[in-house]
Design a protein around this motif. Structure first.
Motif, PDB file in Angstrom:
ATOM      1  N   GLN A   1      50.588  35.034  17.854  1.00  0.00           N
ATOM      2  CA  GLN A   1      50.145  36.001  18.850  1.00  0.00           C
ATOM      3  C   GLN A   1      49.390  37.152  18.182  1.00  0.00           C
ATOM      4  O   GLN A   1      49.861  37.730  17.212  1.00  0.00           O
ATOM      5  CB  GLN A   1      51.355  36.555  19.610  1.00  0.00           C
ATOM      6  N   VAL A   2      48.211  37.477  18.702  1.00  0.00           N
ATOM      7  CA  VAL A   2      47.400  38.557  18.133  1.00  0.00           C
ATOM      8  C   VAL A   2      47.236  39.724  19.100  1.00  0.00           C
ATOM      9  O   VAL A   2      46.863  40.819  18.691  1.00  0.00           O
ATOM     10  CB  VAL A   2      46.008  38.047  17.700  1.00  0.00           C
ATOM     11  N   LYS A   3      47.500  39.494  20.388  1.00  0.00           N
ATOM     12  CA  LYS A   3      47.359  40.551  21.374  1.00  0.00           C
ATOM     13  C   LYS A   3      48.546  40.531  22.314  1.00  0.00           C
ATOM     14  O   LYS A   3      49.103  39.462  22.603  1.00  0.00           O
ATOM     15  CB  LYS A   3      46.059  40.366  22.171  1.00  0.00           C
ATOM     16  N   ALA A   4      48.955  41.696  22.774  1.00  0.00           N
ATOM     17  CA  ALA A   4      50.077  41.781  23.698  1.00  0.00           C
ATOM     18  C   ALA A   4      49.757  41.037  24.992  1.00  0.00           C
ATOM     19  O   ALA A   4      48.626  41.075  25.484  1.00  0.00           O
ATOM     20  CB  ALA A   4      50.405  43.242  23.995  1.00  0.00           C
ATOM     21  N   VAL A   5      50.765  40.348  25.530  1.00  0.00           N
ATOM     22  CA  VAL A   5      50.615  39.550  26.745  1.00  0.00           C
ATOM     23  C   VAL A   5      51.611  40.048  27.779  1.00  0.00           C
ATOM     24  O   VAL A   5      52.751  40.401  27.447  1.00  0.00           O
ATOM     25  CB  VAL A   5      50.854  38.051  26.458  1.00  0.00           C
ATOM     26  N   ALA A   6      51.183  40.079  29.036  1.00  0.00           N
ATOM     27  CA  ALA A   6      52.078  40.452  30.124  1.00  0.00           C
ATOM     28  C   ALA A   6      51.985  39.422  31.235  1.00  0.00           C
ATOM     29  O   ALA A   6      50.887  39.110  31.724  1.00  0.00           O
ATOM     30  CB  ALA A   6      51.741  41.829  30.647  1.00  0.00           C
ATOM     31  N   LEU A   7      53.132  38.865  31.605  1.00  0.00           N
ATOM     32  CA  LEU A   7      53.223  37.974  32.757  1.00  0.00           C
ATOM     33  C   LEU A   7      53.642  38.822  33.947  1.00  0.00           C
ATOM     34  O   LEU A   7      54.688  39.472  33.912  1.00  0.00           O
ATOM     35  CB  LEU A   7      54.261  36.877  32.517  1.00  0.00           C
ATOM     36  N   VAL A   8      52.850  38.851  34.984  1.00  0.00           N
ATOM     37  CA  VAL A   8      53.125  39.751  36.107  1.00  0.00           C
ATOM     38  C   VAL A   8      53.202  38.970  37.417  1.00  0.00           C
ATOM     39  O   VAL A   8      52.483  37.994  37.626  1.00  0.00           O
ATOM     40  CB  VAL A   8      52.040  40.850  36.219  1.00  0.00           C
ATOM     41  N   GLY A   9      54.104  39.432  38.278  1.00  0.00           N
ATOM     42  CA  GLY A   9      54.188  38.915  39.637  1.00  0.00           C
ATOM     43  C   GLY A   9      55.151  37.779  39.857  1.00  0.00           C
ATOM     44  O   GLY A   9      55.423  37.410  41.001  1.00  0.00           O
ATOM     45  N   GLY A  10      55.693  37.205  38.805  1.00  0.00           N
ATOM     46  CA  GLY A  10      56.585  36.062  38.970  1.00  0.00           C
ATOM     47  C   GLY A  10      58.035  36.473  39.183  1.00  0.00           C
ATOM     48  O   GLY A  10      58.405  37.643  39.082  1.00  0.00           O
ATOM     49  N   THR A  11      58.851  35.493  39.482  1.00  0.00           N
ATOM     50  CA  THR A  11      60.302  35.696  39.598  1.00  0.00           C
ATOM     51  C   THR A  11      60.933  35.339  38.258  1.00  0.00           C
ATOM     52  O   THR A  11      60.826  34.193  37.807  1.00  0.00           O
ATOM     53  CB  THR A  11      60.893  34.818  40.706  1.00  0.00           C
ATOM     54  N   ALA A  12      61.562  36.317  37.616  1.00  0.00           N
ATOM     55  CA  ALA A  12      62.138  36.114  36.286  1.00  0.00           C
ATOM     56  C   ALA A  12      63.618  35.781  36.383  1.00  0.00           C
ATOM     57  O   ALA A  12      64.398  36.561  36.950  1.00  0.00           O
ATOM     58  CB  ALA A  12      61.934  37.348  35.422  1.00  0.00           C
ATOM     59  N   HIS A  13      63.987  34.651  35.848  1.00  0.00           N
ATOM     60  CA  HIS A  13      65.386  34.242  35.750  1.00  0.00           C
ATOM     61  C   HIS A  13      65.803  34.523  34.307  1.00  0.00           C
ATOM     62  O   HIS A  13      65.396  33.806  33.383  1.00  0.00           O
ATOM     63  CB  HIS A  13      65.526  32.766  36.086  1.00  0.00           C
ATOM     64  N   LEU A  14      66.611  35.541  34.099  1.00  0.00           N
ATOM     65  CA  LEU A  14      66.831  36.058  32.757  1.00  0.00           C
ATOM     66  C   LEU A  14      67.727  35.182  31.889  1.00  0.00           C
ATOM     67  O   LEU A  14      67.799  35.380  30.682  1.00  0.00           O
ATOM     68  CB  LEU A  14      67.414  37.476  32.829  1.00  0.00           C
TER      69      LEU A  14
ATOM     70  N   GLN B   1      71.068  37.067  35.987  1.00  0.00           N
ATOM     71  CA  GLN B   1      70.258  38.035  36.715  1.00  0.00           C
ATOM     72  C   GLN B   1      68.889  37.468  37.063  1.00  0.00           C
ATOM     73  O   GLN B   1      68.340  36.652  36.321  1.00  0.00           O
ATOM     74  CB  GLN B   1      70.079  39.302  35.888  1.00  0.00           C
ATOM     75  N   VAL B   2      68.350  37.935  38.187  1.00  0.00           N
ATOM     76  CA  VAL B   2      67.023  37.531  38.650  1.00  0.00           C
ATOM     77  C   VAL B   2      66.235  38.780  39.002  1.00  0.00           C
ATOM     78  O   VAL B   2      66.758  39.694  39.646  1.00  0.00           O
ATOM     79  CB  VAL B   2      67.117  36.606  39.882  1.00  0.00           C
ATOM     80  N   ILE B   3      64.978  38.833  38.569  1.00  0.00           N
ATOM     81  CA  ILE B   3      64.096  39.950  38.902  1.00  0.00           C
ATOM     82  C   ILE B   3      62.915  39.409  39.694  1.00  0.00           C
ATOM     83  O   ILE B   3      62.132  38.599  39.185  1.00  0.00           O
ATOM     84  CB  ILE B   3      63.580  40.683  37.641  1.00  0.00           C
ATOM     85  N   GLU B   4      62.802  39.839  40.942  1.00  0.00           N
ATOM     86  CA  GLU B   4      61.649  39.468  41.754  1.00  0.00           C
ATOM     87  C   GLU B   4      60.460  40.335  41.344  1.00  0.00           C
ATOM     88  O   GLU B   4      60.624  41.482  40.954  1.00  0.00           O
ATOM     89  CB  GLU B   4      61.959  39.683  43.239  1.00  0.00           C
TER      90      GLU B   4
ATOM     91  N   GLU C   1      71.773  30.025  38.987  1.00  0.00           N
ATOM     92  CA  GLU C   1      71.692  30.903  37.816  1.00  0.00           C
ATOM     93  C   GLU C   1      72.815  30.621  36.829  1.00  0.00           C
ATOM     94  O   GLU C   1      72.619  30.694  35.610  1.00  0.00           O
ATOM     95  CB  GLU C   1      71.710  32.374  38.250  1.00  0.00           C
ATOM     96  N   GLU C   2      74.000  30.284  37.339  1.00  0.00           N
ATOM     97  CA  GLU C   2      75.103  29.910  36.444  1.00  0.00           C
ATOM     98  C   GLU C   2      74.778  28.609  35.711  1.00  0.00           C
ATOM     99  O   GLU C   2      75.064  28.472  34.514  1.00  0.00           O
ATOM    100  CB  GLU C   2      76.401  29.756  37.250  1.00  0.00           C
ATOM    101  N   ALA C   3      74.177  27.666  36.420  1.00  0.00           N
ATOM    102  CA  ALA C   3      73.803  26.402  35.784  1.00  0.00           C
ATOM    103  C   ALA C   3      72.733  26.624  34.717  1.00  0.00           C
ATOM    104  O   ALA C   3      72.748  25.978  33.670  1.00  0.00           O
ATOM    105  CB  ALA C   3      73.305  25.416  36.842  1.00  0.00           C
TER     106      ALA C   3
END
Length: 431
Positions: A28-41, A45-48, A355-357
């Motif tokens: 990786q040479v540049k910072a990357v941001a994934l935006v708008g998705g649903t994150a399953h940590l 926990q889940v972040i919409e 999420e438990e699975a």
């Protein structure tokens, strides 16, 4: 004539090159941001509408877009709206990179001659050019435990990243010694004409041999600089200071108890049960001794005819609810490891939430294997090892991995299965 041979040679080389696995991702040479998705940590926990950002291979932002103070400048923005972000899945107890075509002996490099080989290292045999690796990571598996097979003490396993030029680049850590616990009972005959199950008369003799080996290893571990070094005993040193796990492959309840007690008597600090079909019968014992269980294949029938037909499906939930740290593996043929996510999905239908699975193949596996400080969950400071799926990663109907990153490096998701599908889809398509 020379021109003809040159032409044929070039064609051969071209075909050979087409069949090669994808080139490993660049750092990786540049910072990357994934935006708008649903994150399953991976920790329940889940972040919409999440922002997941990483730089230099490490996660720097794991937050909701509604609350995060996020400056887009300086980032490569990837819009993943409507998609799902997960930690890279971790597959324990595999032969990945050690076994290419099971029916072809020359492609199998997962066992050594002899019964007690703790010094055998699977890491140095790991083949990063295996065609099975790209097909496995296409379903979200980004880290695997490669395990030597055969014999009593089979050797030392290693955790590897599924995208690398060679085994040195792939290495995460060598994590433990594997012990196939001797069976108390054996069955003869063949599948269509089985013989009655009988007591294994050689069991005591095998235990005596194991006891001598572990007693020697414990004594050896107390010597700081032995000369000359004993490679077999040196490889077991980590069992007695807690730096390595002892993985006991056992399924029968009494064998699980016997194996754990044996390890404790001989000073082993960390014990993990691999397989554990009968672990639900001995949950109090496992909990008392702080023993984790990596459950094997769920997609099977129960061993005993009197058991519930869905007992294998319910096993992870039964152990989790009893307070046991549970991971999930898909052992056996190398072609099966790509189905690890779907096995977790099966567990979600039998007593666990989605999420438990998910934790069974992310956070829990990472903790059991000793890499939870760097992988298994989406947390700031951990490795940016993650996948993005357009659907539910644990559902074979909607699983569709569109992005994958290992320590921030974007992984090429092409593989032999996809190439063959495209080839014959074009041939037989009626469009």
């Amino acid at each position: 004539m020379r021109a003809l041979f040159t032409f044929i040679y070039c064609i051969f080389i071209s075909i050979h090159l087409i069949a090669q696995p994808p080139t490993p991702g660049k750092p990786q040479v540049k910072a990357v941001a994934l935006v708008g998705g649903t994150a399953h940590l991976g920790n329940g926990q889940v972040i919409e509408n999440a922002i997941i950002a990483f730089e230099n291979g490490k996660l720097t932002i794991v937050a909701s877009a509604a609350t995060a103070n996020f400056d887009r400048s300086g980032y490569d923005i990837i819009d993943v709206s409507g998609k799902h972000i997960y930690p890279g899945l971790i597959a324990p107890n595999t032969r990945l990179g050690l076994d290419e075509v099971s029916a072809v002996r020359a492609t199998r490099d997962f066992s050594e001659v002899g019964g007690i080989n703790p010094n055998v290292r699977s890491l140095i045999a790991y083949n990063t050019d295996s065609e099975l690796i790209p097909t496995t990571r296409a379903n979200g598996v980004l880290i695997a435990q490669v395990v030597p097979q055969g014999g009593l003490v089979t050797g030392t396993s290693a955790l590897v990243k599924l995208d690398a030029w060679n085994w040195e680049d792939a290495a995460v850590k060598e994590d433990g010694i594997h012990l196939n616990w001797p069976a108390m009972f054996v069955a003869g005959g063949i599948w269509y004409d089985p013989e009655p199950i009988k007591k294994n008369e050689g069991h005591p003799k095998i235990l005596d041999e194991l006891s001598r080996t572990f007693a020697d290893a414990l004594a050896y571990s107390q010597v700081k600089n032995p000369s000359p070094a004993n490679l077999k005993l040196e490889s077991m040193r980590g069992l007695f200071d807690g730096s390595k796990n002892l993985y006991i492959h056992a399924n029968y309840g009494k064998e699980i108890i016997e194996g754990v007690q044996f390890a404790k008597i001989h000073g082993v600090k960390k014990v993990v049960i691999m397989g554990g079909e009968d672990a639900w019968m001995v949950v109090d014992f496992l909990k008392e001794n702080n023993v984790a269980v990596i459950v094997s294949e769920l997609h099977r029938l129960p061993t005993r005819p009197e058991d519930d037909v869905d007992l294998p499906f319910k096993l992870p939930a039964m152990l989790s609810k009893a307070g046991i740290l549970v991971g999930l593996s898909y052992p056996g043929e190398t072609k099966n490891y790509t189905n690890l996510a779907f096995m977790a999905g099966t567990a979600a239908g039998y007593g666990l939430s989605k999420e438990e699975a998910l934790t069974l193949v992310t956070a829990n596996n990472a903790k059991i294997l000793g890499i939870d400080n760097q992988a298994g969950t989406l947390e700031k400071g951990k490795d940016a090892t993650l996948v993005v799926s357009s659907g539910d990663l644990l559902d074979m109907r909607t699983n569709d991995v569109t992005y994958a990153f290992i320590q921030g490096r974007q992984i090429v998701l092409d593989n032999k299965h996809k190439r063959l599908f495209k080839r014959f889809d074009e041939k037989y398509s009626t469009k």
